[in-house]
Design an enzyme around this catalytic site. Structure first.
Site, PDB file in Angstrom:
ATOM      1  N   ASN A 158       0.807  -1.237   0.000  1.00 15.32           N
ATOM      2  CA  ASN A 158       0.000   0.000   0.000  1.00 15.32           C
ATOM      3  C   ASN A 158       0.837   1.282   0.000  1.00 15.32           C
ATOM      4  O   ASN A 158       0.400   2.305  -0.533  1.00 15.32           O
ATOM      5  CB  ASN A 158      -1.012  -0.010   1.158  1.00 15.32           C
ATOM      6  CG  ASN A 158      -0.373  -0.160   2.513  1.00 15.32           C
ATOM      7  OD1 ASN A 158       0.788  -0.555   2.625  1.00 15.32           O
ATOM      8  ND2 ASN A 158      -1.125   0.152   3.544  1.00 15.32           N
ATOM      9  N   GLY A 180       2.896  -5.806   7.205  1.00 16.41           N
ATOM     10  CA  GLY A 180       1.967  -6.645   6.442  1.00 16.41           C
ATOM     11  C   GLY A 180       0.834  -7.121   7.331  1.00 16.41           C
ATOM     12  O   GLY A 180       0.522  -6.513   8.363  1.00 16.41           O
ATOM     13  N   SER A 181       0.251  -8.235   6.942  1.00 12.35           N
ATOM     14  CA  SER A 181      -0.957  -8.708   7.622  1.00 12.35           C
ATOM     15  C   SER A 181      -0.617  -9.460   8.919  1.00 12.35           C
ATOM     16  O   SER A 181       0.517  -9.929   9.100  1.00 12.35           O
ATOM     17  CB  SER A 181      -1.729  -9.634   6.686  1.00 12.35           C
ATOM     18  OG  SER A 181      -0.936 -10.758   6.409  1.00 12.35           O
ATOM     19  N   VAL A 182      -1.611  -9.636   9.755  1.00 12.70           N
ATOM     20  CA  VAL A 182      -1.416 -10.365  11.017  1.00 12.70           C
ATOM     21  C   VAL A 182      -1.010 -11.830  10.758  1.00 12.70           C
ATOM     22  O   VAL A 182      -0.041 -12.306  11.372  1.00 12.70           O
ATOM     23  CB  VAL A 182      -2.679 -10.269  11.901  1.00 12.70           C
ATOM     24  CG1 VAL A 182      -2.568 -11.171  13.123  1.00 12.70           C
ATOM     25  CG2 VAL A 182      -2.916  -8.823  12.329  1.00 12.70           C
ATOM     26  N   PRO A 183      -1.693 -12.556   9.858  1.00 17.30           N
ATOM     27  CA  PRO A 183      -1.282 -13.958   9.662  1.00 17.30           C
ATOM     28  C   PRO A 183       0.176 -14.089   9.212  1.00 17.30           C
ATOM     29  O   PRO A 183       0.901 -14.960   9.713  1.00 17.30           O
ATOM     30  CB  PRO A 183      -2.231 -14.469   8.568  1.00 17.30           C
ATOM     31  CG  PRO A 183      -3.412 -13.551   8.617  1.00 17.30           C
ATOM     32  CD  PRO A 183      -2.904 -12.220   9.080  1.00 17.30           C
ATOM     33  N   THR A 184       0.622 -13.214   8.305  1.00 22.23           N
ATOM     34  CA  THR A 184       2.030 -13.307   7.888  1.00 22.23           C
ATOM     35  C   THR A 184       2.937 -12.882   9.038  1.00 22.23           C
ATOM     36  O   THR A 184       4.004 -13.476   9.260  1.00 22.23           O
ATOM     37  CB  THR A 184       2.309 -12.442   6.634  1.00 22.23           C
ATOM     38  OG1 THR A 184       1.317 -12.722   5.655  1.00 22.23           O
ATOM     39  CG2 THR A 184       3.671 -12.721   6.052  1.00 22.23           C
ATOM     40  N   GLU A 203       4.677  -4.431  12.043  1.00 23.71           N
ATOM     41  CA  GLU A 203       3.684  -3.386  11.752  1.00 23.71           C
ATOM     42  C   GLU A 203       2.548  -4.077  11.017  1.00 23.71           C
ATOM     43  O   GLU A 203       2.632  -4.319   9.813  1.00 23.71           O
ATOM     44  CB  GLU A 203       4.305  -2.297  10.865  1.00 23.71           C
ATOM     45  CG  GLU A 203       5.390  -1.482  11.538  1.00 23.71           C
ATOM     46  CD  GLU A 203       4.841  -0.489  12.548  1.00 23.71           C
ATOM     47  OE1 GLU A 203       3.605  -0.363  12.674  1.00 23.71           O
ATOM     48  OE2 GLU A 203       5.650   0.151  13.227  1.00 23.71           O
ATOM     49  N   CYS A 228      -3.432   0.709   6.764  1.00 24.38           N
ATOM     50  CA  CYS A 228      -3.451  -0.108   7.982  1.00 24.38           C
ATOM     51  C   CYS A 228      -4.145   0.566   9.159  1.00 24.38           C
ATOM     52  O   CYS A 228      -4.858  -0.062   9.917  1.00 24.38           O
ATOM     53  CB  CYS A 228      -2.023  -0.443   8.364  1.00 24.38           C
ATOM     54  SG  CYS A 228      -0.982   1.031   8.490  1.00 24.38           S
ATOM     55  N   GLU A 276       7.991   2.471  14.359  1.00 26.34           N
ATOM     56  CA  GLU A 276       8.687   3.150  13.270  1.00 26.34           C
ATOM     57  C   GLU A 276       8.503   4.647  13.499  1.00 26.34           C
ATOM     58  O   GLU A 276       7.556   5.073  14.175  1.00 26.34           O
ATOM     59  CB  GLU A 276       8.112   2.707  11.917  1.00 26.34           C
ATOM     60  CG  GLU A 276       8.375   1.223  11.716  1.00 26.34           C
ATOM     61  CD  GLU A 276       8.131   0.699  10.326  1.00 26.34           C
ATOM     62  OE1 GLU A 276       7.084   1.020   9.738  1.00 26.34           O
ATOM     63  OE2 GLU A 276       8.992  -0.055   9.841  1.00 26.34           O
TER      64      GLU A 276
HETATM   65  N1  LIG Z   1       1.025  -1.373  10.607  1.00 25.53           N
HETATM   66  C1  LIG Z   1       1.534  -0.876   9.497  1.00 25.53           C
HETATM   67  O1  LIG Z   1       2.382   0.007   9.514  1.00 25.53           O
HETATM   68  C2  LIG Z   1       1.058  -1.392   8.151  1.00 25.53           C
HETATM   69  C3  LIG Z   1       1.341  -0.633   7.011  1.00 25.53           C
HETATM   70  C4  LIG Z   1       0.894  -1.112   5.777  1.00 25.53           C
HETATM   71  C5  LIG Z   1       0.165  -2.303   5.683  1.00 25.53           C
HETATM   72  N2  LIG Z   1      -0.093  -3.004   6.810  1.00 25.53           N
HETATM   73  C6  LIG Z   1      -0.896  -4.241   6.739  1.00 25.53           C
HETATM   74  O2  LIG Z   1      -0.489  -5.035   5.639  1.00 25.53           O
HETATM   75  C7  LIG Z   1      -1.580  -5.814   5.145  1.00 25.53           C
HETATM   76  C8  LIG Z   1      -1.670  -5.653   3.653  1.00 25.53           C
HETATM   77  O3  LIG Z   1      -0.440  -5.936   3.071  1.00 25.53           O
HETATM   78  P1  LIG Z   1      -0.126  -7.303   2.323  1.00 25.53           P
HETATM   79  O4  LIG Z   1      -1.378  -7.850   1.719  1.00 25.53           O
HETATM   80  O5  LIG Z   1       1.049  -7.045   1.460  1.00 25.53           O
HETATM   81  O6  LIG Z   1       0.313  -8.238   3.541  1.00 25.53           O
HETATM   82  P2  LIG Z   1       0.968  -9.708   3.493  1.00 25.53           P
HETATM   83  O7  LIG Z   1       1.129 -10.113   4.900  1.00 25.53           O
HETATM   84  O8  LIG Z   1       0.238 -10.582   2.577  1.00 25.53           O
HETATM   85  O9  LIG Z   1       2.395  -9.468   2.801  1.00 25.53           O
HETATM   86  C9  LIG Z   1       3.328  -8.544   3.330  1.00 25.53           C
HETATM   87  C10 LIG Z   1       4.724  -8.917   2.848  1.00 25.53           C
HETATM   88  O10 LIG Z   1       5.090 -10.177   3.406  1.00 25.53           O
HETATM   89  C11 LIG Z   1       5.550 -11.044   2.374  1.00 25.53           C
HETATM   90  N3  LIG Z   1       5.259 -12.404   2.803  1.00 25.53           N
HETATM   91  C12 LIG Z   1       4.100 -13.108   2.650  1.00 25.53           C
HETATM   92  N4  LIG Z   1       4.210 -14.314   3.226  1.00 25.53           N
HETATM   93  C13 LIG Z   1       5.446 -14.393   3.766  1.00 25.53           C
HETATM   94  C14 LIG Z   1       6.164 -15.380   4.493  1.00 25.53           C
HETATM   95  N5  LIG Z   1       5.600 -16.572   4.800  1.00 25.53           N
HETATM   96  N6  LIG Z   1       7.425 -15.123   4.884  1.00 25.53           N
HETATM   97  C15 LIG Z   1       8.006 -13.934   4.613  1.00 25.53           C
HETATM   98  N7  LIG Z   1       7.393 -12.946   3.908  1.00 25.53           N
HETATM   99  C16 LIG Z   1       6.130 -13.175   3.495  1.00 25.53           C
HETATM  100  C17 LIG Z   1       4.801 -10.580   1.150  1.00 25.53           C
HETATM  101  O11 LIG Z   1       5.419 -10.999  -0.039  1.00 25.53           O
HETATM  102  C18 LIG Z   1       4.850  -9.066   1.342  1.00 25.53           C
HETATM  103  O12 LIG Z   1       6.083  -8.546   0.949  1.00 25.53           O
HETATM  104  C19 LIG Z   1      -2.803  -5.275   5.860  1.00 25.53           C
HETATM  105  O13 LIG Z   1      -3.167  -6.144   6.890  1.00 25.53           O
HETATM  106  C20 LIG Z   1      -2.318  -3.941   6.423  1.00 25.53           C
HETATM  107  O14 LIG Z   1      -3.032  -3.500   7.543  1.00 25.53           O
HETATM  108  C21 LIG Z   1       0.337  -2.579   8.039  1.00 25.53           C
HETATM  109  C1  LIG Z   2       0.748   7.556   6.064  1.00 23.50           C
HETATM  110  N1  LIG Z   2      -0.411   6.920   6.684  1.00 23.50           N
HETATM  111  C2  LIG Z   2      -1.625   7.393   6.042  1.00 23.50           C
HETATM  112  C3  LIG Z   2      -0.473   7.271   8.100  1.00 23.50           C
HETATM  113  C4  LIG Z   2      -0.362   5.471   6.495  1.00 23.50           C
HETATM  114  C5  LIG Z   2       0.750   4.761   7.176  1.00 23.50           C
HETATM  115  C6  LIG Z   2       0.963   3.343   6.665  1.00 23.50           C
HETATM  116  C7  LIG Z   2      -0.192   2.423   6.847  1.00 23.50           C
HETATM  117  O1  LIG Z   2      -0.661   1.662   5.999  1.00 23.50           O
END
Ligand SMILES: NC(=O)c1ccc[n+]([C@@H]2O[C@H](COP(=O)([O-])OP(=O)(O)OC[C@H]3O[C@@H](n4cnc5c(N)ncnc54)[C@H](O)[C@@H]3O)[C@@H](O)[C@H]2O)c1
Ligand SMILES: C[N+](C)(C)CCCC=O
Length: 496
Positions: free
Chosen positions: A159, A234-238, A256, A290, A470
């Site tokens: 994103n 990335g996502s919670v499951p990953t 994050e 996120c 961060e």
């Molecule tokens: N908290 C934050 O700062 C923040 C910011 C942006 C996005 N997010 C979260 O990210 C999610 C969306 O992003 P996404 O769909 O890319 O997430 P995702 O977890 O599917 O993938 C994130 C990254 O992890 C990699 N990945 C996937 N499986 C892996 C594994 N088994 N081992 C190592 N790497 C692996 C992917 O290729 C990608 O680069 C949403 O849940 C969003 O809330 C959080």
């Molecule tokens: C810059 N924002 C809008 C705070 C997003 C931070 C990254 C989250 O996905």
């Protein structure tokens, strides 16, 4: 690169190692990378295998030896130069980001500004990273040294591709570390530009490397014995998988992760500000943010007025070609994700929510955009706390409105989630505002605004939204380690 929507193809290699773009040494799997605005294939992405990951880590290790021995002021100067180049190339980088991610150019420019500001901020801190001097009895003393960790791995979501890389590289490099970064395979393009910029700015070759690929490539990185730290967005499951892999090597992690954040709107707010805040909390980057405040709790007294105004403003959001100046909502990242978001809306209706506006697919008039991944931003009314649309992270332009009656009640409901990334409150009562954010179980809270992200402020989650921070001075803790040195000034008195 020509910059009109529907005209770009990427030819150059997207891996970066030892100061140059390279084709991966191994791998095999090839992913198609799309332009969300048109659905066209931008390029085919070879995913890096174990050998390529090792070469990138070895390249980072070699550069670490040089970079970690430089003074903070020397690192500061190089990082400031990188920030300057990004500022100079803002338009080109923002355009790449828009083409690969689908967000509006208007927003992409802001992302790039936040990115160079992040490097500037950590450049400023690099020169003042220091330990403590502690006096001990008998003229003895101790001191602490803040030392880098070594080779840090950054793994990013799709994103905010460029910004996420800067949020990780900024503190990592300032502390004297090297980095191997893996962007999402959906958005591999802009981070390689960041790697080139670091080289142009004068970092040792190999200090910032890019490996491309998905889960398998990420796993090779996390398991690599020469990797000292993993910073994941990335996502919670990953995130759970990353933590498991890190545990095997006793590697520190920053996670994050996702969110389902509450935005609480009291009846004594400025209605205009609250409506603006709710739109900012839900519709940036097509809702793929996120920390979005997607559970909008509205005090019942103003529910109708607030809802009417939010719906009116949502319907006016200009959707379309993300490279046009007046577009405010572009395309979602890809077809499966668009379908997933649509699925949440369908389920919300089945569970009794009312679609007050949007939620349907949007087909722009421009024929070149007809296969893009567009939808109208959606506001859901008649929501209940136990509906899926209120409980799960949708990661799309879908706002759920929930009425409430008392402060105590809304706080309990706002905190009744496994997530804890962010939260917000709109009220003119200053004591209530601080009381409410103090009670919110979330890492990033906003009073009378939403979704700003000054780099000076730490950002990160509570509960399942992750840990580590961060931005801000706080991030330094997560990219450095403290060495304590105990100095004897007298003779050794042995008990033996
Ligand atoms: N908290 C934050 O700062 C923040 C910011 C942006 C996005 N997010 C979260 O990210 C999610 C969306 O992003 P996404 O769909 O890319 O997430 P995702 O977890 O599917 O993938 C994130 C990254 O992890 C990699 N990945 C996937 N499986 C892996 C594994 N088994 N081992 C190592 N790497 C692996 C992917 O290729 C990608 O680069 C949403 O849940 C969003 O809330 C959080
Ligand atoms: C810059 N924002 C809008 C705070 C997003 C931070 C990254 C989250 O996905």
């Amino acid at each position: 690169m020509s910059s009109a929507t529907g005209t770009v193809t990427i030819q150059q290699p997207l891996n970066y190692r030892a100061g140059a773009r390279v084709q991966p040494a191994d791998g095999g799997q090839v992913e198609e990378v799309y332009e969300p605005a048109t659905g066209r294939v931008l390029c085919k992405l070879p995913c890096s295998g174990e050998k390529e990951v090792d070469l990138a880590v070895q390249s980072a290790k070699a550069a670490f030896k040089i970079w970690s021995q430089m003074s903070g002021m020397e690192r500061c100067r190089v990082m400031l130069e990188a920030a300057r180049i990004i500022r100079e190339q803002r338009e080109e980088i923002a355009t790449m980001e828009t083409i690969n991610n689908g967000k509006s150019i208007f927003e992409a420019r802001v992302d790039i500004d936040i990115s160079w500001q992040c490097l500037e901020y950590y450049a400023g801190l690099a020169g003042s990273l220091a330990g403590e001097h502690i006096q001990l009895p008998g003229g003895c003393f101790g001191y602490t040294r803040r030392e880098p960790l070594g080779v840090c791995v950054g793994i990013g979501a799709w994103n905010y591709p460029f910004q996420i890389a800067c949020w990780k590289a900024g503190p990592a490099l300032a502390c004297g570390n090297a980095m191997v970064f893996k962007p999402s395979p959906f958005t591999p393009v802009s981070v390689v530009r960041l790697a080139e910029i670091f080289t142009e700015a004068g970092v040792p070759k190999g200090l910032f490397n890019v490996v491309q690929g998905g889960a398998a490539t990420g796993q090779f990185l996390c398991h690599h014995p020469d990797v000292a730290k993993i910073s994941f967005t990335g996502s919670v499951p990953t995130g759970m998988k990353i933590m498991e892999m890190a545990a095997k090597g006793i590697k520190p992690v920053t996670l994050e992760l996702g969110g389902k954040s509450p935005l609480i709107i009291f009846s004594d707010c400025s209605l205009e500000n609250a409506v603006n805040g709710a739109l900012m909390a839900n519709f940036l980057t097509q809702g793929e943010v996120c920390c979005n405040g997607t559970r909008v709790f509205v005090e019942r007294k103003i529910l109708d007025t607030f809802t009417k105004e939010v719906v009116k403003r949502t319907q006016k959001i200009k959707i379309g070609d993300p490279l046009l100046e007046d577009t405010r909502m572009g395309a979602l990242i890809n077809r499966p994700h668009l379908n997933r978001v649509q699925g949440f809306i369908k389920q919300a209706k089945e569970q009794g929510a009312e679609v007050l506006c949007g939620g349907d697919l949007y087909v722009p008039d421009d024929p070149k955009l007809k296969n893009g991944y567009y939808m109208r931003p959606c506001v859901l009314g008649n929501c209940k706390d136990d509906m899926t649309c209120v409980k799960e992270e949708i990661f799309g332009p879908v706002m759920s409105i929930l009425p409430f009656d008392t402060e105590e009640e809304v706080l309990e409901r706002a905190n009744a989630t496994k997530y804890g990334l962010a939260g917000g409150v709109f009220t003119r009562d200053i004591q209530k505002a601080h009381r409410v954010v103090a009670a919110l179980k979330a890492g990033m809270c906003f009073i009378n605004n939403y979704n700003g992200s000054p780099v000076e402020l730490p950002f990160g989650g509570y509960k399942s939204s992750g840990f580590g921070r961060e931005n801000g001075r706080a991030a330094i803790e997560y990219y450095s380690q403290l060495k304590t040195v105990c100095v004897e000034m007298g003779d050794v008195e042995s008990v033996f």
